[in-house]
Design a protein around this motif. Structure first.
Motif, PDB file in Angstrom:
ATOM      1  N   THR A 361     -66.935  -4.914  -2.053  1.00 42.92           N
ATOM      2  CA  THR A 361     -66.852  -3.453  -2.082  1.00 42.92           C
ATOM      3  C   THR A 361     -67.394  -2.874  -0.779  1.00 42.92           C
ATOM      4  OG1 THR A 361     -67.215  -3.610  -4.447  1.00 42.92           O
ATOM      5  CG2 THR A 361     -67.395  -1.420  -3.496  1.00 42.92           C
ATOM      6  N   LEU A 362     -68.456  -3.504  -0.258  1.00 44.02           N
ATOM      7  CA  LEU A 362     -69.011  -3.019   1.011  1.00 44.02           C
ATOM      8  C   LEU A 362     -68.031  -3.227   2.171  1.00 44.02           C
ATOM      9  CD1 LEU A 362     -72.799  -3.939   0.824  1.00 44.02           C
ATOM     10  CD2 LEU A 362     -71.811  -1.667   0.938  1.00 44.02           C
ATOM     11  N   ALA A 363     -67.044  -4.094   1.937  1.00 43.67           N
ATOM     12  CA  ALA A 363     -66.014  -4.305   2.964  1.00 43.67           C
ATOM     13  C   ALA A 363     -65.247  -3.011   3.225  1.00 43.67           C
ATOM     14  CB  ALA A 363     -65.054  -5.401   2.531  1.00 43.67           C
ATOM     15  N   LEU A 364     -65.305  -2.093   2.270  1.00 37.70           N
ATOM     16  CA  LEU A 364     -64.617  -0.812   2.472  1.00 37.70           C
ATOM     17  C   LEU A 364     -65.263  -0.016   3.605  1.00 37.70           C
ATOM     18  CD1 LEU A 364     -64.020   0.259  -1.236  1.00 37.70           C
ATOM     19  CD2 LEU A 364     -62.310  -0.533   0.391  1.00 37.70           C
ATOM     20  N   ILE A 365     -66.563  -0.276   3.832  1.00 37.21           N
ATOM     21  CA  ILE A 365     -67.202   0.419   4.960  1.00 37.21           C
ATOM     22  C   ILE A 365     -67.431  -0.535   6.141  1.00 37.21           C
ATOM     23  CG2 ILE A 365     -68.302   2.245   3.595  1.00 37.21           C
ATOM     24  CD1 ILE A 365     -70.936   0.614   3.877  1.00 37.21           C
ATOM     25  N   ASN A 366     -67.038  -1.782   5.982  1.00 36.45           N
ATOM     26  CA  ASN A 366     -67.246  -2.740   7.065  1.00 36.45           C
ATOM     27  C   ASN A 366     -66.081  -3.726   7.134  1.00 36.45           C
ATOM     28  OD1 ASN A 366     -68.192  -4.520   8.967  1.00 36.45           O
ATOM     29  ND2 ASN A 366     -69.923  -5.246   7.765  1.00 36.45           N
ATOM     30  N   PRO A 367     -65.166  -3.524   8.072  1.00 40.08           N
ATOM     31  CA  PRO A 367     -63.989  -4.416   8.130  1.00 40.08           C
ATOM     32  C   PRO A 367     -64.355  -5.871   8.387  1.00 40.08           C
ATOM     33  CG  PRO A 367     -64.096  -2.989  10.070  1.00 40.08           C
ATOM     34  CD  PRO A 367     -65.129  -2.498   9.118  1.00 40.08           C
ATOM     35  N   TYR A 368     -65.517  -6.107   8.995  1.00 35.75           N
ATOM     36  CA  TYR A 368     -65.935  -7.494   9.262  1.00 35.75           C
ATOM     37  C   TYR A 368     -66.063  -8.286   7.957  1.00 35.75           C
ATOM     38  CZ  TYR A 368     -69.162 -11.364  10.093  1.00 35.75           C
ATOM     39  OH  TYR A 368     -69.760 -12.593  10.101  1.00 35.75           O
ATOM     40  N   ILE A 455     -58.108  -6.906   1.339  1.00 37.99           N
ATOM     41  CA  ILE A 455     -56.808  -6.548   1.925  1.00 37.99           C
ATOM     42  C   ILE A 455     -56.714  -5.031   2.074  1.00 37.99           C
ATOM     43  CG2 ILE A 455     -54.295  -6.554   1.546  1.00 37.99           C
ATOM     44  CD1 ILE A 455     -54.767  -9.255   0.018  1.00 37.99           C
ATOM     45  N   PHE A 456     -57.137  -4.336   1.031  1.00 39.00           N
ATOM     46  CA  PHE A 456     -57.109  -2.869   1.072  1.00 39.00           C
ATOM     47  C   PHE A 456     -58.005  -2.359   2.199  1.00 39.00           C
ATOM     48  CE2 PHE A 456     -58.947   1.227  -0.324  1.00 39.00           C
ATOM     49  CZ  PHE A 456     -57.779   1.971  -0.318  1.00 39.00           C
ATOM     50  N   SER A 457     -59.172  -3.014   2.369  1.00 40.62           N
ATOM     51  CA  SER A 457     -60.110  -2.596   3.400  1.00 40.62           C
ATOM     52  C   SER A 457     -59.499  -2.726   4.801  1.00 40.62           C
ATOM     53  CB  SER A 457     -61.391  -3.433   3.314  1.00 40.62           C
ATOM     54  OG  SER A 457     -62.156  -3.277   4.472  1.00 40.62           O
ATOM     55  N   VAL A 458     -58.789  -3.841   5.028  1.00 41.83           N
ATOM     56  CA  VAL A 458     -58.168  -4.041   6.354  1.00 41.83           C
ATOM     57  C   VAL A 458     -57.145  -2.933   6.614  1.00 41.83           C
ATOM     58  CG1 VAL A 458     -56.729  -5.583   7.747  1.00 41.83           C
ATOM     59  CG2 VAL A 458     -58.558  -6.534   6.344  1.00 41.83           C
ATOM     60  N   ILE A 459     -56.324  -2.636   5.591  1.00 44.33           N
ATOM     61  CA  ILE A 459     -55.307  -1.582   5.748  1.00 44.33           C
ATOM     62  C   ILE A 459     -55.998  -0.226   5.944  1.00 44.33           C
ATOM     63  CG2 ILE A 459     -53.386  -0.385   4.603  1.00 44.33           C
ATOM     64  CD1 ILE A 459     -52.868  -3.128   3.140  1.00 44.33           C
ATOM     65  N   LEU A 460     -57.050  -0.006   5.150  1.00 47.00           N
ATOM     66  CA  LEU A 460     -57.789   1.256   5.239  1.00 47.00           C
ATOM     67  C   LEU A 460     -58.372   1.438   6.645  1.00 47.00           C
ATOM     68  CD1 LEU A 460     -59.141   3.671   3.579  1.00 47.00           C
ATOM     69  CD2 LEU A 460     -61.135   2.194   3.437  1.00 47.00           C
ATOM     70  N   TRP A 461     -58.996   0.372   7.171  1.00 42.35           N
ATOM     71  CA  TRP A 461     -59.616   0.464   8.496  1.00 42.35           C
ATOM     72  C   TRP A 461     -58.599   0.603   9.615  1.00 42.35           C
ATOM     73  CZ3 TRP A 461     -64.082   1.819  10.434  1.00 42.35           C
ATOM     74  CH2 TRP A 461     -65.139   1.961   9.540  1.00 42.35           C
ATOM     75  N   LEU A 462     -57.439   0.024   9.388  1.00 42.73           N
ATOM     76  CA  LEU A 462     -56.364   0.208  10.373  1.00 42.73           C
ATOM     77  C   LEU A 462     -55.997   1.692  10.407  1.00 42.73           C
ATOM     78  CD1 LEU A 462     -54.386  -1.162  12.329  1.00 42.73           C
ATOM     79  CD2 LEU A 462     -52.808  -1.426  10.434  1.00 42.73           C
ATOM     80  N   GLY A 463     -55.868   2.274   9.209  1.00 43.07           N
ATOM     81  CA  GLY A 463     -55.556   3.700   9.111  1.00 43.07           C
ATOM     82  C   GLY A 463     -56.649   4.561   9.709  1.00 43.07           C
ATOM     83  N   ILE A 464     -57.909   4.224   9.376  1.00 44.85           N
ATOM     84  CA  ILE A 464     -59.042   5.015   9.875  1.00 44.85           C
ATOM     85  C   ILE A 464     -59.106   4.958  11.408  1.00 44.85           C
ATOM     86  CG2 ILE A 464     -61.582   5.077  10.013  1.00 44.85           C
ATOM     87  CD1 ILE A 464     -61.637   4.279   7.028  1.00 44.85           C
TER      88      ILE A 464
END
Lengths: 479, 230
Positions: A361-368, A455-464
């Protein structure tokens, strides 16, 4: 945005970077790291062959047994060796800290032992240098170093004003520089995947699953480096000076790579406490004892079971039964103890999964964190792959014990209680007919089952990061 | 042609530029003098479209400078220190910046432009990081020439130049003006302003407090006027 201007700015960024000697020094260091990581990967490959050999030896040893009482064979047992995934040389994941061999025998679920960490010096605690580690932790630092001056320094020295006066638009400058930086990042990244590709070919791992995993790993890391490039250029555009940009980027690196992962780990352990190995074992033991002891002739539970079996078969003594009663009792005992173990083990796994979920879940704020999880999963060195091995080994153990119990019930005379004596044996051909243990790593689909958030986090961070760049292309100042 | 009509700029309540009315025609060199913070660079930034005016308008060739306008096509800008890309040589820098403006020159043409700007051929392939300030300014001029800029904005271009380089730079500016360029130069160098400028202006606290031709004024007289004005 004009395509020719984007390419011109990207090309100029590339050219300017490659005119500096520092980039060659960096590339040299990365090549050395790549060679070191690939070499480490190859040594892992040697360990895999070692495990294969030992699995074979265990099998030979099993099959070499003479005619024997099946229960003695159930205790003779065998070993299950955890073969590494072909891509484990790319990302070591939790590999070094998980056991790789387990002794399988009746009545007892032994722990998976012989982790690399348990045979290594404390140097392992400094972390291992895998290709994934270089790409996920060192490469961002290199990208930050190459890109932090991209906009900020040009603002400082007035070149940005000249660029804008010459007709370049803000979005063209930012996107062009991002493309240029990503191009350089690709030069650092692609050799890792080419090396991995070649190593897979050399090893003869040419299955669809491996190629798909490699394809996904490549996509994930290329996306990650693109995100890092966009963040670098955005920070450079937002900073008043290149020094500020560098400080912010280094701060981000510390936060992303050091602080947040450690925090998520600590929070997971704090919120979802797990029992110690001793507590886990003791709880199972206690419950099994409460249930009954199949080896104790006066155990109330098994006495009750005996009476009900005698009643069903309408006989007065177990020696009159059409099967060996000891085998039957042990079969029942095995079933009960396995059910208890599985319940406790699944509870423990659920707790570990809760801990992992926090990190995911923390991956949502940290793409690493997202990249780390995806990389381990796709390389077959993640927690779920390890759990899958444990489950396969336990299934095999249970099947082995019950097969031996069945043989005892079928071939050992009903009147015989003891395992001694030449009459109380089963033909050795039975050992051969029992299949060997073969670890089948989970498929890519099953492996990714737990990685939706990553996977969602990577897409989210790409968008951000795209939105960041877009924001600064509208709001950044030239002065 | 460059023109300011009641051009004003306020930064967080501070008047950086107040009702500037000014025009620099083709062939003119307007030298704007003033202390640090007087509003010289703000004026240049307004003409470059890097900041928006609070009121009034900056015009280039009659077209108002505003977001979306294409006035940059007529402008070249030479900062106080032309840094550009130190790892690239003069030719490479010129090639990049002229391409950015939409002009693709051959290597021979680029070399010719640099020579025209006063940079010796032997220096064309040297890294910009090895150039003196004067040499860098010449690359800046070559960039202006390469895009055939009609208006050249210069921000303290002679600051830090040795007398010989200043003299050389002055000659080039005069040549550019003679070729019909409008040159707007913000400077602290009173003597050079009289020497190179066709008109001079003195700015104080965002206001243009003096403007005159340079024909009938000596450097000493201008210095007295400057000191008296500020």
């Amino acid at each position: 945005m004009r395509k020719d201007i984007l390419l011109l700015i990207a090309g100029q960024f590339w050219k300017n970077v490659f005119k500096s000697k520092a980039i060659y020094l960096l590339m040299g260091i990365v090549v050395i790291l790549l060679i070191y990581a690939a070499f480490s990967g190859m040594s892992y490959h040697d360990q895999n062959h070692f495990r294969e050999d030992h699995q074979k030896m265990a099998r030979e040893s099993w099959e070499a047994n003479p005619d024997k009482h099946p229960h003695r064979m159930a205790h003779f047992g065998t070993f299950a060796f955890r073969l590494k995934h072909p891509l484990s040389f790319f990302d070591f994941g939790i590999e070094s800290f998980t056991g790789n061999a387990v002794f399988l025998e009746a009545h007892k679920q032994n722990m998976v032992n012989f982790s690399e960490a348990s045979f290594s010096t404390s140097l392992l605690r400094f972390g291992e240098l895998s290709m994934a580690m270089i790409l996920s932790t060192i490469l961002p630092l290199i990208i930050f170093f190459i890109g932090y001056r991209a906009i900020a320094a040009e603002r400082e020295n007035g070149t940005l004003k000249v660029l804008l006066t010459q007709g370049a638009k803000w979005n063209e400058i930012l996107v062009g520089k991002s493309i240029g930086l990503w191009g350089i990042a690709l030069l650092f990244t692609l050799p890792f995947f080419i090396t991995t590709f070649i190593m897979l070919l050399i090893e003869g791992h040419t299955g669809t699953d491996e190629w798909m995993r490699l394809g996904l790993i490549t996509t994930v890391y290329l996306t990650y480096t693109f995100i890092i490039c966009l963040i670098t250029i955005s920070v450079s555009a937002a900073s008043h000076s290149s020094k500020n940009a560098l400080v912010i980027l280094l701060g981000l690196w510390l936060l992303m790579i050091i602080l947040l992962p450690r925090t998520s780990q600590a929070l997971g352990a704090y919120f979802y406490e797990t029992p110690t190995k001793l507590e886990f074992r003791a709880a199972i033991e206690e419950e099994v004892i409460q249930y009954g002891d199949s080896h104790d002739p006066n155990d109330p539970h098994f006495n009750h079971l005996r009476d009900s079996v005698l009643k069903v078969h309408n006989v007065n003594s177990v020696t009159e039964l059409p099967f060996n009663y000891s085998g039957f009792v042990m079969s029942q005992g095995e079933k009960i103890s396995t059910e208890i173990y599985n319940r406790h083990f699944n509870d423990l796994l659920d707790q570990y999964r809760r801990q992992n979920m926090l990190s995911r879940t923390l991956a949502l704020i940290n793409p690493y964190l997202a990249i780390k999880n995806l990389s381990m999963t796709l390389s077959g060195t993640d927690f779920e792959t390890y759990v899958d091995f444990q489950k396969q080994a336990e299934d095999y153990r249970y099947n082995l014990a019950q097969t031996m119990n069945d043989l005892q019930m079928k071939y050992i005379s009903a009147g015989v209680n003891s395992s001694e004596g030449k009459l109380n044996v089963v033909d050795r051909s039975e050992w051969k007919s029992f299949p060997d243990f073969k670890f089948n790593p989970i498929t890519i689909g099953a492996a990714l089952r737990y990685e939706f958030i990553s996977i969602f986090s990577v897409i989210l961070w790409l968008g951000i990061s795209v939105l960041f760049l877009r924001y600064f292309s509208k709001n950044a100042k030239a002065i | 042609m460059l023109e300011a009509k009641n051009l004003s700029k306020t930064f967080e309540g501070t008047n950086a530029l107040v009702n500037l009315n000014l025009s620099v025609a083709s062939g003119e060199i307007f030298c704007l003098l003033g202390q640090n913070g007087a509003g010289k660079t703000t004026t240049i930034n307004l003409f470059l479209g890097l900041i928006k005016p609070t009121s009034g308008a900056a015009l280039i060739n009659g077209e108002e400078v505003k977001p979306g306008s294409n006035t940059n096509q007529w402008i070249a800008y030479i900062p106080e220190v032309v840094q550009l890309y130190g790892n690239l040589n003069g030719l490479e820098n010129l090639d990049f910046f002229s391409r950015l403006a939409g002009y693709k020159h051959s290597k021979a043409e680029l070399s010719e432009l640099l020579i025209k700007a006063g940079l010796q051929e032997a220096d064309h392939t040297k890294k910009l990081s090895s150039y003196s300030k004067g040499m860098r300014q010449k690359v800046g001029i070559a960039i202006a020439l390469s895009k055939k800029a009609e208006v050249i904005l210069m921000d303290e271009p002679t600051s830090g130049l040795d007398p010989m380089s200043t003299d050389e730079f002055t000659s080039i500016c005069k040549e550019l003006a003679a070729a019909g360029k409008s040159i707007f130069m913000a400077t602290h160098d009173i003597f050079n302003a009289v020497n190179v400028g066709t008109r001079i202006g003195i700015m104080k606290e965002g206001k243009l407090v003096h403007s005159s031709d340079t024909d009938n004024i000596s450097a000493n007289e201008l210095q007295q006027l400057y000191l008296k004005t500020i």
